[in-house]
Every structure is written in structure tokens, then in C-alpha cells.
Design a protein around this motif. Structure first.
Motif, PDB file in Angstrom:
ATOM      1  N   GLN A   1      -1.897  -2.048 -12.107  1.00  0.00           N
ATOM      2  CA  GLN A   1      -0.709  -2.772 -11.641  1.00  0.00           C
ATOM      3  C   GLN A   1      -0.010  -2.076 -10.476  1.00  0.00           C
ATOM      4  N   LEU A   2      -0.100  -0.754 -10.415  1.00  0.00           N
ATOM      5  CA  LEU A   2       0.650  -0.058  -9.369  1.00  0.00           C
ATOM      6  C   LEU A   2      -0.231   0.723  -8.405  1.00  0.00           C
ATOM      7  N   GLU A   3      -1.038   1.590  -8.937  1.00  0.00           N
ATOM      8  CA  GLU A   3      -1.684   2.575  -8.068  1.00  0.00           C
ATOM      9  C   GLU A   3      -2.792   1.996  -7.201  1.00  0.00           C
ATOM     10  N   LEU A   4      -3.651   1.191  -7.832  1.00  0.00           N
ATOM     11  CA  LEU A   4      -4.800   0.709  -7.063  1.00  0.00           C
ATOM     12  C   LEU A   4      -4.372  -0.240  -5.940  1.00  0.00           C
ATOM     13  N   ARG A   5      -3.161  -0.750  -6.031  1.00  0.00           N
ATOM     14  CA  ARG A   5      -2.687  -1.661  -4.978  1.00  0.00           C
ATOM     15  C   ARG A   5      -2.313  -0.909  -3.714  1.00  0.00           C
TER      16      ARG A   5
ATOM     17  N   GLN B   1       0.824  -1.211   0.000  1.00  0.00           N
ATOM     18  CA  GLN B   1       0.000   0.000   0.000  1.00  0.00           C
ATOM     19  C   GLN B   1       0.854   1.257   0.000  1.00  0.00           C
ATOM     20  N   SER B   2       2.144   1.042   0.067  1.00  0.00           N
ATOM     21  CA  SER B   2       3.038   2.203   0.126  1.00  0.00           C
ATOM     22  C   SER B   2       3.033   2.913  -1.220  1.00  0.00           C
ATOM     23  N   ASN B   3       3.572   4.083  -1.236  1.00  0.00           N
ATOM     24  CA  ASN B   3       3.549   4.847  -2.487  1.00  0.00           C
ATOM     25  C   ASN B   3       4.654   4.389  -3.438  1.00  0.00           C
TER      26      ASN B   3
ATOM     27  N   GLU C   1      -1.596   9.610 -13.777  1.00  0.00           N
ATOM     28  CA  GLU C   1      -0.648  10.720 -13.925  1.00  0.00           C
ATOM     29  C   GLU C   1      -0.167  11.286 -12.601  1.00  0.00           C
ATOM     30  N   ASN C   2      -0.987  11.147 -11.552  1.00  0.00           N
ATOM     31  CA  ASN C   2      -0.609  11.769 -10.277  1.00  0.00           C
ATOM     32  C   ASN C   2      -0.318  10.765  -9.168  1.00  0.00           C
ATOM     33  N   GLY C   3      -0.699   9.521  -9.394  1.00  0.00           N
ATOM     34  CA  GLY C   3      -0.543   8.533  -8.330  1.00  0.00           C
ATOM     35  C   GLY C   3      -1.783   8.486  -7.461  1.00  0.00           C
ATOM     36  N   TYR C   4      -1.946   7.349  -6.833  1.00  0.00           N
ATOM     37  CA  TYR C   4      -3.138   7.108  -6.015  1.00  0.00           C
ATOM     38  C   TYR C   4      -3.361   8.173  -4.948  1.00  0.00           C
ATOM     39  N   HIS C   5      -2.289   8.481  -4.214  1.00  0.00           N
ATOM     40  CA  HIS C   5      -2.478   9.386  -3.069  1.00  0.00           C
ATOM     41  C   HIS C   5      -2.595  10.855  -3.473  1.00  0.00           C
ATOM     42  N   GLN C   6      -2.274  11.157  -4.707  1.00  0.00           N
ATOM     43  CA  GLN C   6      -2.410  12.537  -5.176  1.00  0.00           C
ATOM     44  C   GLN C   6      -3.625  12.692  -6.088  1.00  0.00           C
TER      45      GLN C   6
END
Lengths: 193, 193, 193, 193
Positions: B105-109, A110-112, B21-26
Motif C-alpha cells: 500500500q505504501l512502499e512499493l508505490r 513516488q515520494s517518500n 521496516e525501513n521504507g523503500y528507499h532505505q
DNA sequence: AATGAATGAGCATTCATTCAT
DNA sequence: GATGAATGAATGCTCATTCAT
């Protein structure tokens, strides 16, 4: 070296416990400090920031995986046998540390992106060792010649990883260790056999 | 039905772009709203909350994966062929939507356990279809009889997933589609061939 | 005149019900519209804004209080008797409309200063009528000569108001009407009698 | 104990000022923090949430009212005299803290039901002390025997409260303290005298 | 070295009101 | 007159990090 001081290990171990029990997003620095029995500020004498704690968790723990595989590599046994021992080692270490299994398979993912790319750096060493086994197997004629090593590595690691993640998500309720032979067989002989 | 309205799809598509484009947390709701060309409040006419947007992204997009596999299942071709088409379909859909590939593959995880368990529900349908192919292959005598379907499924999905994740983490710089035949071969015949 | 149209009253009555059942802060315009059986936008054909609905509730309902007191004032009975009838009327109207009692005694007091000062304007008419009774009583020699009318009014209204509020906060579980004689007696003769 | 630390009182006092000057709904946490000279986050080291600040304001300030009345109760003077001192004390405390008067009489009443029910808990202690005075007066033969204590209490508190609220709504422009004797007289002897 | 009180940036969500139909 | 989809401003709270002691 800070890494050798007792508080360093105390904090890393506390982090594993706190993350496993509370989840990644509920693993506040203050909780880790409390679990480690130190003050919040003390954390920052040993770690640059929170991310640094997490990557250290991974580095410290994954290091054991890699060390074991190095020993396996040195043995005078066939590559297929080494591959089996690697799978078994991977399963065993996580089977014997349920907290760590939760942390590596679920929580740390879950890390960035930044943290994950650092984690991948750590993983690379492990995967390189896996590549060595694969190369050895090809050179010795045990594995198919034309094999694409990168793809083979992705199959091996992907299968191991998915198997463990499923086990963790099913609350670790079956015996992971017993799956090693069949995983090994599938990887070697595929579904056709 | 809200899902059929144009703004619903607009927002889902905007979410994919913003997260990629910004990532999950952004990926703030306001950013998604802006990208979709609607007001922040409009989001909440179509989605219960932010989590609902994210799970909808997965459901809408993953739904296409499952639909295609359903069609493949109905074809009158060998199970090995169906397996190949499934791998190829999985690769193609993500190859053709680079943003979506980054997101799945990356962000939603990075999402929290709640969201991920919802995502897993959606995934389950897909994995059930995969199981059908495997069962069919066994029944037809194409795959080894004694195979453990759960493990085989984990190998197939783990390999596919790891292959795509590696491709995404390497900035999608090689041709993912060309890997399908070798992935298929590895899964079927293993490393020994 | 909008006030005479059926939808105006429909909306005011809906507001009383919605506020009583949901509380002031949960009484959204959309809820009132739904209860009244009209569209949200329709509200704004009859009311300037939400505050205007609330002040209208108070004006419409409090108007009945004042009208009744006006009739009482015209009767040819002693001021003490008029005072009794006023108290009894006040108690009766709220006793017979439990929703309204909740709204006036609890919910509407959560409104902001602006609304409350408008409510006070409406109240003023009622209090002026009370003043008339008090003056009449003094002129007729029924009440003490030197009495400060403003203070006397505050005692009468304060006592009535506090009595009803307590009754509402105790879930209206005792018979408010039976309290009128003793309240009347206390106001007239005080605690010494 | 957090309540004894200087910052606790600083924040409570800041809250009174901010609420009095801006109104309940415009009293944002950040405004209170600024007025108290601390960071927003510091508030949450001393208070659970915003509601907790508000109830604390009431508890801290109302506590002084109750303490004074407790002292009055212990004096060896007639109940009528105690009643007078209680009224005078109530008037004095609010007369001398204009901000607090605005907060208790107008602003805090805009709070939601939850907060108000907590406020009522605090009030209850005060009203219980008032009941003690009334009982004592009855036992000593100073007040009428047959009096309904609950109603008498509602008259006393209702009159005091209404008197102060009127004073506040008239911008505190006359001398509240001078009203105490007449309020006392009215309560004791009523309007007939 | 160790402490822990203090900091302050950052964001999902609600809902009164508008206006094109 | 009537509708209801769309708007967008506004705010309480958390927690990684600092720094005076």
C-alpha cells in the motif's frame, strides 16, 4: 509573504512541468531552476528544501480543488447534486491540466513516506469537505442513514482517484469528463442500482 | 527452477520485512541479504537485479491473491457472494501480513515508472478476475445491465485499495476485517441503498 | 606434471579463444571454464589463480616461438639469414593463429604490472636468443662492430612488435607475411639503405 | 572553455601522479580528487567520467609532443636532422616527466579497448607528423626511394617506443637521452651501417 | 536578492576464489 | 578428481545543499 512573490509561483509551475515531463526521480532541483529561469541557489531563498517544493506544488494546486468545493458547498442544491459537482470539478481540473494530472496521480506518489504524510495533511482538508457533503446528504435523508461516513468517503475518493489514475495510465486517451455521470450514479446507487 | 529453491523464498520474504521496516528507499540490497541470512552476491544468483527482487515480491505475494480469487470464481454461488469473498480475501491476506500491507500500500508505490508498470502487469491478472465476477453478475441479472464494467471495476478496486491504505496509514489500529460487509454493501447498493 | 594432462591444455586453449573473442576484461574464469568444458572449480586444480592461467597462455605459446628460433640458431647459415627466418617465424606463427595474435598484441597488454613483469620474464628467453643472433652477426663481421646490442635488440623487437600490432589493429586485413623481407631490409640497412 | 580553467589542469596532473604511483587499476577517482585537492564531485564538473580523465591525460600530454614536432617540421634543416630532433624530443619529454613516462609506457596500456582506440586517435596525429618527415626525406633524396612509408614509420615508432618502455621497466636507471644518437643512427643506417 | 561552483555521502553489482559434497 | 553454489570486498557517479561573491 514569499508565496505571493512572482518567483515563488514561477518555481512551483516549473516543478509541475519538469516532474510531468521527466518523472519524479529525474526532476532534479537544477532542472526545476533552469525551467523557472533562476539559479539553483535562488530556489533556496523561497523553499526550505526540495521536499518543500513538492509539497508546495501539491498545496498550491490542491488548494484550487478545495476552494471550488467550498463554493459548491455553499450552493442551495441537494447533496447528491453537490457530490456530482465535486466529482465533475475534480475531473475537470485534472482534465484541463494534463501535466498536473500526471504529477498528482503518478509522480508524486513516488515520494517518500514523509512527503506523502505531508501530502495527506493537505488532502485532509479536501476530504473534510467531502465529509461535509456526505453528512449533509445523510441529514437531509438523501443518503442512507446508517452509512459509515469514513467508509463512504473512502469509496468516493477511492473511486474518483482510481478512475483518474487509470485514465492517466492509459495516456489520457479517452474523455474523462464524460465518465462523471456514471461514476456519480455508481457511487449513489451501487452496482445493483 | 530458481523460484522453487528455498533461498528464493527466503530472499523474497526478507525483502518484505526490510522494506516494511525501513521504507523503500532505505531497503538496500545488503540489508535484504543480511535479513535473509545470505551474502550480498547470493542475491544475484536468484535475481537479475534489485528491481527484480521487488517485482518478485509483488508477483509472489499478489499471486496468492489471484489464486484465491480463482478458487472463489469456481464456486457455485451468486456473483454478489463471490464479490464479498473477494473483498474479504483481499482484506484478510493483508490483515494477516502487516508487513506486506505496508509494502503493497505504501512502499512499493514509491518505485519508479518502470517497476510500477511491471507491477501493473501483475495487477492486471487480478483485475481481469474481478472483471469476470462483474460480467457474471451482469449476465445472471444480479448487477444492473447497463453498467460500465471498466468503471465498476475501478470503483470496486479503488474502494478496496483506499480502505486498506487508510487502515495502514492509521497504523492498522482498527479491525480491517470488520469493514468487509459494509464495503460490500456500499459497492452493491451505493450510498442511497 | 599437471602441464601434461589434457585438461591443462584444454584450459589454456580455451583461455586464448575466450580472451580473443571477449577481450581481456570480459574473460571471466567462469567463461574460460565453460569454453574448456569443465567446472569453475576445476580450473583451480590446474592453476593457482587467474593470473596463472594468463601467464601460462603466454608461456605455452611463446615457448613455440623460442623453440623455433633455437632450431634456426643451430642452422649453418649467416646471421642475417637467421634474422630473416626469425622475423618470418614470428610473423607466421601469429598470422596462422589470429586468436593468439589478438591475445598477445592487444589483450594481454591490458594486464596489470605484476602479470606483465612475469610475461617479460618469459619474453626474456626469446630476446636472449635474438641477442645470440645479433652477437653472432657482429662476430662474423656481418653487422657493424660498434653496435649497441641492447639498442639493436630493441629496434628489431620494437619493429616486429609494432608491425604486428598495426596489422592486428587493422583487423588483419593485409598479408602480414609479405612484409617480412622489407622489415628485414629496413632493420639491416636502415632508411638510407 | 573548461580545459583552460586551472582545476582542469590540476586534475589532469593529479591523475598522472596517482596513476604512476598506484597503477592504472588502483587509480580510483577519489584518489585523483584527493591528490588534486578537490572533492570527488568536482571531478565531474570537468570530466564526463573516469575514462574521460584518462583520455584527457593522454590528449593534453601527447599534444605537447605533437606541437614540438610541428615546430621541428617547419625548420629549414634536412629530414634526417628533423628525425633526430623528433627522437630527442620524445625522449626528453618523458625523461623529464618520470611519472608521465610510467603512465604512457605502462599504465595507460592496461586500459580497455574503447579507451585505447581513443588513445590511438590521438596518436594518429603524431604518427602523421612522423610520416611527413619520412616523405620529405624521400622527396629530398635523403631516404631510400623505394621505402614503404608505413613500415618505416612502424620501425621508427616501434624502436622509440620499445627503447623507452625498456628504460621505464628498468626503473629509469640509465640515461635515456644519451641513447638518442645511436637510435637515430640505427634507424637510418640499420645494423649493417 | 541572486548566483553557480563546489561539496561529499551513499550503494548496486561483479567475479575470483573456496569448499562441502 | 570434479563440481558449482556461495561468498564478500571494492568503487564510479549523482545531486541536494551551501556560501563566497
Amino acid at each position: 509573504m514569499k508565496r505571493d512573490k512572482p518567483k515563488y509561483k514561477q518555481i512551483v509551475d516549473a516543478a509541475v512541468i519538469v516532474i510531468a515531463e521527466n518523472g519524479y526521480h529525474q526532476a532534479q532541483v537544477s532542472k526545476i531552476a533552469k525551467e523557472a529561469g533562476v539559479a539553483d541557489g535562488t530556489i533556496y531563498l523561497y523553499f526550505k528544501n526540495k521536499e518543500d517544493i513538492l509539497i508546495s506544488v501539491f498545496r498550491e494546486k490542491m488548494g484550487i480543488f478545495a476552494e471550488n468545493v467550498k463554493e459548491i458547498l455553499e450552493k442551495e442544491i441537494p447533496a447528491t447534486e453537490k457530490l456530482y459537482k465535486m466529482i465533475d470539478n475534480h475531473f475537470s481540473l485534472l482534465y484541463n491540466d494534463r501535466h498536473l494530472a500526471i504529477v498528482t496521480q503518478l509522480e508524486l506518489r513516488q515520494s517518500n513516506k514523509d512527503l506523502r504524510s505531508q501530502i495527506n495533511e493537505v488532502l485532509k482538508e479536501y476530504l473534510t469537505l467531502l465529509d461535509s457533503i456526505l453528512k449533509e446528504g445523510i441529514d437531509q435523508g438523501e443518503f442512507e442513514k446508517g452509512i459509515d461516513i469514513r467508509l463512504a468517503r473512502q469509496m468516493v475518493f477511492g473511486t474518483i482517484d482510481e478512475t483518474i489514475t487509470s485514465w492517466v495510465m492509459n495516456d489520457q486517451k479517452y474523455d474523462l469528463l464524460k465518465l462523471a455521470p456514471e461514476v456519480h450514479r455508481l457511487i449513489l446507487k451501487g452496482m445493483i442500482g
